[in-house]
Design an enzyme around this catalytic site. Structure first.
Site, PDB file in Angstrom:
ATOM      1  N   GLY A 254      42.908  39.370  44.757  1.00  0.00           N
ATOM      2  CA  GLY A 254      43.116  40.964  45.105  1.00  0.00           C
ATOM      3  C   GLY A 254      42.392  41.985  44.242  1.00  0.00           C
ATOM      4  O   GLY A 254      42.377  42.986  44.582  1.00  0.00           O
ATOM      5  N   GLU A 292      48.248  35.646  41.505  1.00  0.00           N
ATOM      6  CA  GLU A 292      47.419  34.606  41.594  1.00  0.00           C
ATOM      7  C   GLU A 292      45.947  35.430  41.130  1.00  0.00           C
ATOM      8  O   GLU A 292      45.048  35.458  42.135  1.00  0.00           O
ATOM      9  CB  GLU A 292      47.162  33.782  42.575  1.00  0.00           C
ATOM     10  CG  GLU A 292      48.573  33.261  43.039  1.00  0.00           C
ATOM     11  CD  GLU A 292      48.346  32.245  44.458  1.00  0.00           C
ATOM     12  OE1 GLU A 292      47.450  32.629  45.144  1.00  0.00           O
ATOM     13  OE2 GLU A 292      49.029  31.516  44.846  1.00  0.00           O
ATOM     14  N   GLY A 294      42.111  35.449  39.299  1.00  0.00           N
ATOM     15  CA  GLY A 294      41.154  34.498  38.237  1.00  0.00           C
ATOM     16  C   GLY A 294      40.425  35.242  37.595  1.00  0.00           C
ATOM     17  O   GLY A 294      40.488  35.583  36.473  1.00  0.00           O
ATOM     18  N   ARG A 295      39.476  35.879  38.537  1.00  0.00           N
ATOM     19  CA  ARG A 295      38.112  36.657  37.990  1.00  0.00           C
ATOM     20  C   ARG A 295      38.608  37.791  36.929  1.00  0.00           C
ATOM     21  O   ARG A 295      38.180  37.936  35.959  1.00  0.00           O
ATOM     22  CB  ARG A 295      37.505  36.980  39.003  1.00  0.00           C
ATOM     23  CG  ARG A 295      35.786  37.581  38.586  1.00  0.00           C
ATOM     24  CD  ARG A 295      35.190  37.818  39.769  1.00  0.00           C
ATOM     25  NE  ARG A 295      34.545  36.591  40.563  1.00  0.00           N
ATOM     26  CZ  ARG A 295      35.086  36.012  41.582  1.00  0.00           C
ATOM     27  NH1 ARG A 295      35.904  36.798  42.337  1.00  0.00           N
ATOM     28  NH2 ARG A 295      34.541  34.911  42.140  1.00  0.00           N
ATOM     29  N   CYS A 367      14.224  23.262  37.734  1.00  0.00           N
ATOM     30  CA  CYS A 367      12.987  23.098  38.421  1.00  0.00           C
ATOM     31  C   CYS A 367      12.927  23.632  39.895  1.00  0.00           C
ATOM     32  O   CYS A 367      12.662  22.671  40.633  1.00  0.00           O
ATOM     33  CB  CYS A 367      12.271  21.816  38.226  1.00  0.00           C
ATOM     34  SG  CYS A 367      11.634  21.332  36.857  1.00  0.00           S
TER      35      CYS A 367
HETATM   36  C1  LIG Z   1      40.607  31.461  44.241  1.00  0.00           C
HETATM   37  C2  LIG Z   1      41.903  31.935  44.325  1.00  0.00           C
HETATM   38  C3  LIG Z   1      42.414  33.065  43.636  1.00  0.00           C
HETATM   39  C4  LIG Z   1      41.742  33.795  42.570  1.00  0.00           C
HETATM   40  O1  LIG Z   1      40.856  34.553  42.963  1.00  0.00           O
HETATM   41  P1  LIG Z   1      40.020  35.504  42.242  1.00  0.00           P
HETATM   42  O2  LIG Z   1      39.253  36.153  43.172  1.00  0.00           O
HETATM   43  O3  LIG Z   1      39.348  34.843  41.176  1.00  0.00           O
HETATM   44  O4  LIG Z   1      41.220  36.638  41.419  1.00  0.00           O
HETATM   45  C5  LIG Z   1      43.860  33.167  43.721  1.00  0.00           C
HETATM   46  N1  LIG Z   1      44.316  32.661  44.951  1.00  0.00           N
HETATM   47  C6  LIG Z   1      43.968  31.737  45.719  1.00  0.00           C
HETATM   48  C7  LIG Z   1      44.568  31.011  46.664  1.00  0.00           C
HETATM   49  C8  LIG Z   1      42.853  31.436  45.574  1.00  0.00           C
HETATM   50  O5  LIG Z   1      42.197  30.431  46.145  1.00  0.00           O
END
Ligand SMILES: *Cc1c(COP(=O)(O)O)cnc(C)c1O
Length: 451
Positions: A254, A292, A294-295, A367
């Site tokens: 998000g 959740e 990630g980035r 390469c």
């Molecule tokens: C990849 C993923 C995330 C994390 O997404 P980001 O864009 O990195 O914040 C969260 N939940 C699910 C289900 C995902 O597949």
């Protein structure tokens, strides 16, 4: 809400701080001799930045609102770094048996792990149910399988949900858009709203709704609208059964990351403000919340540092050949328009170059022609032996290695303040050795199998 926003902002590092930390990272890489012929590139995670991002997310949601914040394992599959998230009280979002075992090894308690794979096998489901790991069902066929698994295993502590696709349309990057009408994830809300409500009404053990709305390239308002539709669905399910059956809303991703400068924007507080605007019901205490990210939790904390081996001019274009390319920056190399990366140039002693800007390509070691970290980019004149530092690479770049040309996974180091405020280095992951590459390339000879 205003107070939360300002409180959240003040723990985030400024752009000056991030630039200073990066200079310190490159100087430290030089001083420690992390880069040599055998290991001409490495990754570095700045734990101070990482901790500040974690704290920023934590303070964005007040204590009276019970939120489980999970780190999406796929963004950063480094065991000691995941362990740091676990110690900070985070949970872990996993999407495969490998990520699940990694989360357990990193010390996440089972009740803080969420499993989201769209292709869970029966064994995956049975293991989650036995361990008491929360998971989200992707489709009606999986739902029927979970019915069977539960009938076999009996009671479970797992919080079980269904992943719903709000079908709100694409963002700027097709491959990152989880909420199009035909996205591969979840059950379509517009397609099957009534069936979803029936499924919940028939199964009191279904207590969670999952939505992944928004990711890189998706506007916050667009993502928040998807969450709103899911909160409305939760309200409809609870109204239908006449009790609070849906206890938690689980929100994937998000928050996009700014890859254009050292500014951290948008922030978790901006994300929350967009949610508050679009889906106030999320904050009225009816639902627990799972996030959740990630980035957004990792990108700004990571830097790839690579040595420039040669420079040359071809057809009038200056080209620097460096050691970081498709093996670490896979997405950037294959989709440079969607995933541009900045490049900082440092001299061999680790001092940042700023003079003599000119248009150059920065090529990787692989390469194939397209292995370019930057094309036609105005950068300070690069010389052989220089170091290129690539910011915003803390998310995905160390977890998504591409074994093209049998290029090894680089080492990843960490730097972070100790109790006395001294910045200390540690090793998070050893580089893959050439011996390992040979050993993983198959059996020494074909192994005959029984007829
Ligand atoms: C990849 C993923 C995330 C994390 O997404 P980001 O864009 O990195 O914040 C969260 N939940 C699910 C289900 C995902 O597949």
């Amino acid at each position: 809400m205003i107070e939360t926003t300002s409180a959240a902002r003040h723990v985030l590092p400024s752009s000056e701080t991030l630039l200073r930390r990066r200079a310190e990272v490159v100087a430290g890489v030089v001083r420690h001799g992390f880069i040599d012929d055998a290991q001409p590139l490495c990754g570095v995670i700045d734990l101070d930045t990482l901790d500040e991002l974690m704290r920023d997310l934590a303070v964005t949601y007040p204590p009276e609102m019970p939120a489980l914040h999970t780190i999406a394992a796929k963004a950063i599959t480094l065991r000691p770094v995941l362990a740091r998230f676990a110690r900070a009280g985070f949970g872990c979002e996993v999407a495969s048996p490998g990520e699940l075992e990694l989360a357990l090894a990193a010390g996440f308690p089972v009740e803080r792990i969420v499993l989201d794979s769209p292709a869970k096998t029966t064994s995956d489901l049975a293991r989650a149910v036995e361990l008491g790991i929360s998971f989200n069902i992707d489709n009606f066929e999986e739902l029927a399988r979970v019915d069977d698994v539960l009938a076999r295993v009996g009671a479970t502590r797992s919080i079980i949900g269904i992943r719903v696709n709000p079908q709100t349309g694409a963002g700027a990057i097709g491959a990152m858009s989880t909420a199009t009408t035909t996205s591969k994830f979840g059950i379509g809300l517009a397609d099957d709203r009534a069936h979803i409500i029936d499924a919940f009404a028939a199964r009191p053990w279904l207590t969670q709704l999952h939505v992944h709305s928004g990711s890189q390239g998706v506007r916050l308002e667009h993502a928040a609208h998807g969450v709103r539709l899911i909160v409305d669905l939760a309200d409809a399910i609870n109204a239908r059964v006449g009790r609070r059956q849906i206890e938690r809303i689980d929100m994937g991703g998000g928050l996009p990351v700014n890859f254009e400068s050292d500014d951290i924007t948008p922030t978790f507080a901006d994300h929350r403000a967009a949610l508050q605007q679009a889906a106030p019901g999320l904050f009225d205490g009816t639902y627990g919340l799972v996030t959740e990210f990630g980035r957004a939790l990792t990108a700004k904390a990571g830097t790839v540092v690579a040595r420039v081996e040669y420079t040359k001019v071809t057809g009038g274009r200056s080209i620097a050949i460096a050691h970081a390319g498709v093996q670490v920056a896979t997405r950037t190399i294959f989709a440079p328009g969607a995933w541009p990366l900045r490049i900082d140039v440092y001299d061999p002693t680790g001092r940042r170059r700023v003079a003599q800007p000119c248009v150059q390509d920065v090529a990787g070691p692989a390469c194939f022609t397209g292995d370019l970290l930057a094309t036609g980019r105005e950068l300070p004149r690069i010389r052989p032996g220089d170091l290129v530092a690539v910011p915003e690479t803390g998310g995905y770049y160390f977890s998504t290695h591409f074994s093209y040309n049998a290029l090894p996974r680089p080492a990843v180091y960490t730097i972070g303040s100790d109790a006395h405020g001294h910045r200390r280095w540690s090793l998070a992951r050893r580089a893959q050795s050439i011996d390992q590459i040979v050993a993983e390339a198959g059996e020494p000879a074909l192994v005959p199998l029984p007829a």
